[in-house]
Motif scaffolding. Structure first.
Motif, PDB file in Angstrom:
ATOM      1  N   GLY A  79      32.384  42.013  48.466  1.00  0.00           N
ATOM      2  CA  GLY A  79      33.457  42.853  47.966  1.00  0.00           C
ATOM      3  C   GLY A  79      34.714  42.047  47.705  1.00  0.00           C
ATOM      4  N   SER A  80      35.706  42.735  47.167  1.00  0.00           N
ATOM      5  CA  SER A  80      36.959  42.066  46.815  1.00  0.00           C
ATOM      6  C   SER A  80      38.139  42.927  47.204  1.00  0.00           C
ATOM      7  CB  SER A  80      37.036  41.790  45.306  1.00  0.00           C
ATOM      8  OG  SER A  80      35.997  40.950  44.892  1.00  0.00           O
ATOM      9  N   PHE A  81      39.221  42.271  47.542  1.00  0.00           N
ATOM     10  CA  PHE A  81      40.514  42.948  47.617  1.00  0.00           C
ATOM     11  C   PHE A  81      41.193  42.702  46.278  1.00  0.00           C
ATOM     12  CE2 PHE A  81      45.085  42.227  48.054  1.00  0.00           C
ATOM     13  CZ  PHE A  81      45.487  43.514  48.387  1.00  0.00           C
ATOM     14  N   MET A  82      41.416  43.795  45.537  1.00  0.00           N
ATOM     15  CA  MET A  82      42.028  43.658  44.221  1.00  0.00           C
ATOM     16  C   MET A  82      43.443  44.231  44.275  1.00  0.00           C
ATOM     17  SD  MET A  82      39.495  42.378  42.434  1.00  0.00           S
ATOM     18  CE  MET A  82      39.913  42.606  40.721  1.00  0.00           C
ATOM     19  N   PRO A  83      44.453  43.460  43.878  1.00  0.00           N
ATOM     20  CA  PRO A  83      45.816  44.005  43.825  1.00  0.00           C
ATOM     21  C   PRO A  83      45.891  45.176  42.848  1.00  0.00           C
ATOM     22  CG  PRO A  83      45.812  41.625  43.556  1.00  0.00           C
ATOM     23  CD  PRO A  83      44.395  42.073  43.450  1.00  0.00           C
ATOM     24  N   LYS A  84      46.930  45.930  42.972  1.00  0.00           N
ATOM     25  CA  LYS A  84      47.141  47.073  42.080  1.00  0.00           C
ATOM     26  C   LYS A  84      47.115  46.616  40.622  1.00  0.00           C
ATOM     27  CE  LYS A  84      50.727  50.490  41.075  1.00  0.00           C
ATOM     28  NZ  LYS A  84      52.119  50.888  41.416  1.00  0.00           N
ATOM     29  N   ASP A  85      46.409  47.403  39.766  1.00  0.00           N
ATOM     30  CA  ASP A  85      46.348  47.054  38.345  1.00  0.00           C
ATOM     31  C   ASP A  85      47.751  46.929  37.778  1.00  0.00           C
ATOM     32  OD1 ASP A  85      43.640  47.003  38.261  1.00  0.00           O
ATOM     33  OD2 ASP A  85      43.421  49.072  37.567  1.00  0.00           O
ATOM     34  N   ILE A 198      21.013  28.649  42.646  1.00  0.00           N
ATOM     35  CA  ILE A 198      21.236  29.604  41.551  1.00  0.00           C
ATOM     36  C   ILE A 198      21.980  30.839  42.061  1.00  0.00           C
ATOM     37  CG2 ILE A 198      20.110  31.162  39.902  1.00  0.00           C
ATOM     38  CD1 ILE A 198      17.817  29.125  39.721  1.00  0.00           C
ATOM     39  N   SER A 199      21.566  31.366  43.200  1.00  0.00           N
ATOM     40  CA  SER A 199      22.219  32.570  43.737  1.00  0.00           C
ATOM     41  C   SER A 199      23.687  32.306  44.025  1.00  0.00           C
ATOM     42  CB  SER A 199      21.512  33.016  45.026  1.00  0.00           C
ATOM     43  OG  SER A 199      20.223  33.483  44.747  1.00  0.00           O
ATOM     44  N   PHE A 200      23.972  31.156  44.617  1.00  0.00           N
ATOM     45  CA  PHE A 200      25.361  30.832  44.953  1.00  0.00           C
ATOM     46  C   PHE A 200      26.203  30.692  43.677  1.00  0.00           C
ATOM     47  CE2 PHE A 200      28.698  27.769  46.328  1.00  0.00           C
ATOM     48  CZ  PHE A 200      29.264  28.537  47.324  1.00  0.00           C
ATOM     49  N   CYS A 201      25.681  29.998  42.682  1.00  0.00           N
ATOM     50  CA  CYS A 201      26.444  29.787  41.437  1.00  0.00           C
ATOM     51  C   CYS A 201      26.550  31.090  40.632  1.00  0.00           C
ATOM     52  CB  CYS A 201      25.793  28.688  40.609  1.00  0.00           C
ATOM     53  SG  CYS A 201      25.909  27.053  41.367  1.00  0.00           S
ATOM     54  N   ASN A 202      25.522  31.919  40.652  1.00  0.00           N
ATOM     55  CA  ASN A 202      25.614  33.221  39.971  1.00  0.00           C
ATOM     56  C   ASN A 202      26.745  34.053  40.568  1.00  0.00           C
ATOM     57  OD1 ASN A 202      23.566  32.828  38.143  1.00  0.00           O
ATOM     58  ND2 ASN A 202      22.021  33.972  39.289  1.00  0.00           N
ATOM     59  N   MET A 203      26.868  33.977  41.888  1.00  0.00           N
ATOM     60  CA  MET A 203      27.936  34.716  42.558  1.00  0.00           C
ATOM     61  C   MET A 203      29.308  34.195  42.124  1.00  0.00           C
ATOM     62  SD  MET A 203      30.051  33.864  45.249  1.00  0.00           S
ATOM     63  CE  MET A 203      29.087  32.591  46.054  1.00  0.00           C
ATOM     64  N   LEU A 204      29.435  32.878  41.965  1.00  0.00           N
ATOM     65  CA  LEU A 204      30.694  32.312  41.491  1.00  0.00           C
ATOM     66  C   LEU A 204      30.995  32.773  40.066  1.00  0.00           C
ATOM     67  CD1 LEU A 204      30.393  28.630  42.820  1.00  0.00           C
ATOM     68  CD2 LEU A 204      31.842  30.441  43.738  1.00  0.00           C
ATOM     69  N   CYS A 205      29.977  32.847  39.246  1.00  0.00           N
ATOM     70  CA  CYS A 205      30.160  33.285  37.854  1.00  0.00           C
ATOM     71  C   CYS A 205      30.578  34.761  37.817  1.00  0.00           C
ATOM     72  CB  CYS A 205      28.868  33.071  37.069  1.00  0.00           C
ATOM     73  SG  CYS A 205      29.035  33.372  35.302  1.00  0.00           S
ATOM     74  N   TYR A 206      29.964  35.559  38.662  1.00  0.00           N
ATOM     75  CA  TYR A 206      30.306  36.991  38.721  1.00  0.00           C
ATOM     76  C   TYR A 206      31.772  37.181  39.108  1.00  0.00           C
ATOM     77  CZ  TYR A 206      30.515  41.711  40.686  1.00  0.00           C
ATOM     78  OH  TYR A 206      30.898  42.990  40.997  1.00  0.00           O
ATOM     79  N   THR A 207      32.235  36.469  40.124  1.00  0.00           N
ATOM     80  CA  THR A 207      33.627  36.626  40.550  1.00  0.00           C
ATOM     81  C   THR A 207      34.593  36.068  39.499  1.00  0.00           C
ATOM     82  OG1 THR A 207      33.441  34.589  41.860  1.00  0.00           O
ATOM     83  CG2 THR A 207      33.149  36.659  43.029  1.00  0.00           C
ATOM     84  N   LEU A 208      34.179  35.026  38.788  1.00  0.00           N
ATOM     85  CA  LEU A 208      35.010  34.512  37.696  1.00  0.00           C
ATOM     86  C   LEU A 208      35.212  35.600  36.630  1.00  0.00           C
ATOM     87  CD1 LEU A 208      36.334  32.222  35.950  1.00  0.00           C
ATOM     88  CD2 LEU A 208      34.030  31.776  35.071  1.00  0.00           C
ATOM     89  N   CYS A 209      34.118  36.242  36.233  1.00  0.00           N
ATOM     90  CA  CYS A 209      34.209  37.304  35.217  1.00  0.00           C
ATOM     91  C   CYS A 209      35.072  38.455  35.726  1.00  0.00           C
ATOM     92  CB  CYS A 209      32.813  37.807  34.847  1.00  0.00           C
ATOM     93  SG  CYS A 209      31.809  36.568  33.992  1.00  0.00           S
ATOM     94  N   LEU A 210      34.896  38.802  36.995  1.00  0.00           N
ATOM     95  CA  LEU A 210      35.700  39.884  37.571  1.00  0.00           C
ATOM     96  C   LEU A 210      37.184  39.528  37.547  1.00  0.00           C
ATOM     97  CD1 LEU A 210      35.927  42.563  39.057  1.00  0.00           C
ATOM     98  CD2 LEU A 210      35.407  41.357  41.196  1.00  0.00           C
ATOM     99  N   ASP A 211      37.515  38.284  37.898  1.00  0.00           N
ATOM    100  CA  ASP A 211      38.912  37.851  37.884  1.00  0.00           C
ATOM    101  C   ASP A 211      39.506  37.921  36.484  1.00  0.00           C
ATOM    102  OD1 ASP A 211      39.146  37.316  40.593  1.00  0.00           O
ATOM    103  OD2 ASP A 211      38.359  35.290  40.395  1.00  0.00           O
ATOM    104  N   MET A 212      38.732  37.488  35.486  1.00  0.00           N
ATOM    105  CA  MET A 212      39.244  37.498  34.116  1.00  0.00           C
ATOM    106  C   MET A 212      39.417  38.933  33.609  1.00  0.00           C
ATOM    107  SD  MET A 212      39.812  34.361  33.347  1.00  0.00           S
ATOM    108  CE  MET A 212      40.217  34.090  35.067  1.00  0.00           C
ATOM    109  N   ILE A 213      38.504  39.822  33.980  1.00  0.00           N
ATOM    110  CA  ILE A 213      38.635  41.235  33.588  1.00  0.00           C
ATOM    111  C   ILE A 213      39.907  41.818  34.189  1.00  0.00           C
ATOM    112  CG2 ILE A 213      37.625  43.540  33.903  1.00  0.00           C
ATOM    113  CD1 ILE A 213      34.858  42.160  33.830  1.00  0.00           C
ATOM    114  N   TYR A 214      40.184  41.455  35.443  1.00  0.00           N
ATOM    115  CA  TYR A 214      41.360  42.002  36.125  1.00  0.00           C
ATOM    116  C   TYR A 214      42.645  41.679  35.363  1.00  0.00           C
ATOM    117  CZ  TYR A 214      45.131  42.397  39.492  1.00  0.00           C
ATOM    118  OH  TYR A 214      46.326  42.715  40.090  1.00  0.00           O
ATOM    119  N   HIS A 215      42.665  40.526  34.702  1.00  0.00           N
ATOM    120  CA  HIS A 215      43.877  40.117  33.983  1.00  0.00           C
ATOM    121  C   HIS A 215      43.895  40.626  32.545  1.00  0.00           C
ATOM    122  CE1 HIS A 215      45.480  37.755  37.246  1.00  0.00           C
ATOM    123  NE2 HIS A 215      44.325  37.137  37.393  1.00  0.00           N
ATOM    124  N   THR A 216      43.095  41.647  32.255  1.00  0.00           N
ATOM    125  CA  THR A 216      43.135  42.303  30.943  1.00  0.00           C
ATOM    126  C   THR A 216      43.223  43.819  31.173  1.00  0.00           C
ATOM    127  OG1 THR A 216      40.740  42.639  30.699  1.00  0.00           O
ATOM    128  CG2 THR A 216      41.624  40.486  30.041  1.00  0.00           C
TER     129      THR A 216
END
Length: 334
Positions: A79-85, A198-216
């Protein structure tokens, strides 16, 4: 420049004046030497060890727009702690939901994700086929599956085609990767070294995409290929499909074939295999270096990093759902 921080040791994270203080704690509860992290230099925090924190800290992190990602003992994202949009857009949210609710618009976008992912997989296979790995059988099988993508009449059928493509793709890993045995993809739990990587790197890719989405202005819970569900950011899974062949798989091939990792970097158990702490640090260093690499962008005519490519993908998706420009997913051109 802000950067990501990875906390592998268990410890206590707290606010110290206007910065962050991390105090490592050993298995017996003894505190180590505190480390101070200037908050203005923090982009994200990744917590692999247990973290002791309080609401004052999270209030502080929220005000500083710092995301915190959490992972369990088995290196699974939890899971993630996401700041207010901070980039709210009612119009974009309505348009995104409308594209999900309209089955034809949703399928159209889902096909684009699968088509681009398959293209990027083929790019990898052709690269290694040209280096005497003899992957013509897998390449032909995937090329035969490509026309089925645009014949799918719903997202479930499309997911089945995507699964078949990925199955063939993973068959090729046995010929691409040296020194490690792969056999087939096993996620929960990963059964061998390559699956763990692969599992570890896939998880890094997923969080990268989530971070970029958050900034849009995109909402991470409304997706098109993966089914939206409770407590998951499924749009990050959609975007990750496009980038995994280029960011994750190429990194896995390089780490294995350049012998940057060996069998001693893994903990093998009867039913699962995990990266050791030191190996995770090696992988993350390579991952960060990869994200900071730049390429000459064909449209923008300037150097952009791999990290920024993912954010550009979010912008392209926004333009599509807002009816400004047809979405053309990322396809590797080199």
């Amino acid at each position: 420049m802000k950067k990501s921080y990875y906390l592998f040791n268990p410890g206590r994270l707290s606010r110290k004046d206007n910065t962050l203080k991390f105090t490592p704690v050993d298995e017996e509860g003894n505190e180590g030497v505190p480390r101070y992290i200037p908050v203005e230099g923090v982009d994200h925090l990744f917590c692999f060890g247990s973290l002791d924190a309080n609401s004052a800290l999270f209030n502080f992190l929220g005000k500083q727009q710092i995301t915190v990602h959490f992972f369990d003992y088995y290196e699974h994202y939890t899971g993630s702690f996401m700041p207010k949009d901070y980039l709210l857009s009612g119009k974009a949210l309505i348009a995104q939901a409308e594209h999900y609710l309209n089955s034809s618009k949703r399928l159209h976008l889902a096909m684009k994700f699968v088509d681009a992912a398959a293209f990027n997989m083929l790019k990898n296979l052709r690269y290694y086929d040209n280096r005497d790995r003899e992957l013509s059988i897998q390449i032909q099988k995937i090329e035969d599956l490509l026309p089925q993508i645009h014949l799918a009449d719903d997202v479930n059928a499309l997911m089945g085609i995507e699964g078949n493509i990925r199955l063939v793709y993973y068959e090729a890993f046995n010929q691409i990767i040296r020194d490690f045995e792969f056999s087939n993809r096993e996620k929960r739990p990963p059964s061998n070294e390559v699956n763990a990587l692969i599992s570890f790197c896939n998880m890094l890719c997923y969080t990268l995409c989530l971070d970029m989405i958050y900034h849009t202005q995109l909402n991470p819970t409304i997706s098109f290929l993966h089914e939206p569900g409770e407590r998951r950011f499924s749009l990050a899974l959609d975007l990750a499909e496009v980038f995994k062949p280029i960011l994750v798989d190429r990194l896995v091939f390089a780490l294995c074939n350049k012998r940057q990792l060996s069998e001693s970097d893994f903990d093998r158990h009867a039913t699962y295999c995990l990266l050791k702490d030191g190996a995770r640090k090696k992988v993350i260093e390579a991952w960060e270096a990869k994200l900071n690499e730049t390429i000459k962008h064909r449209s923008l005519k300037r150097q952009v990093s791999y990290r920024h490519l993912v954010k550009l993908e979010c912008y392209k998706l926004i333009k599509h759902i807002m009816g400004m420009e047809e979405y053309k997913p990322f396809r590797a051109w080199w």
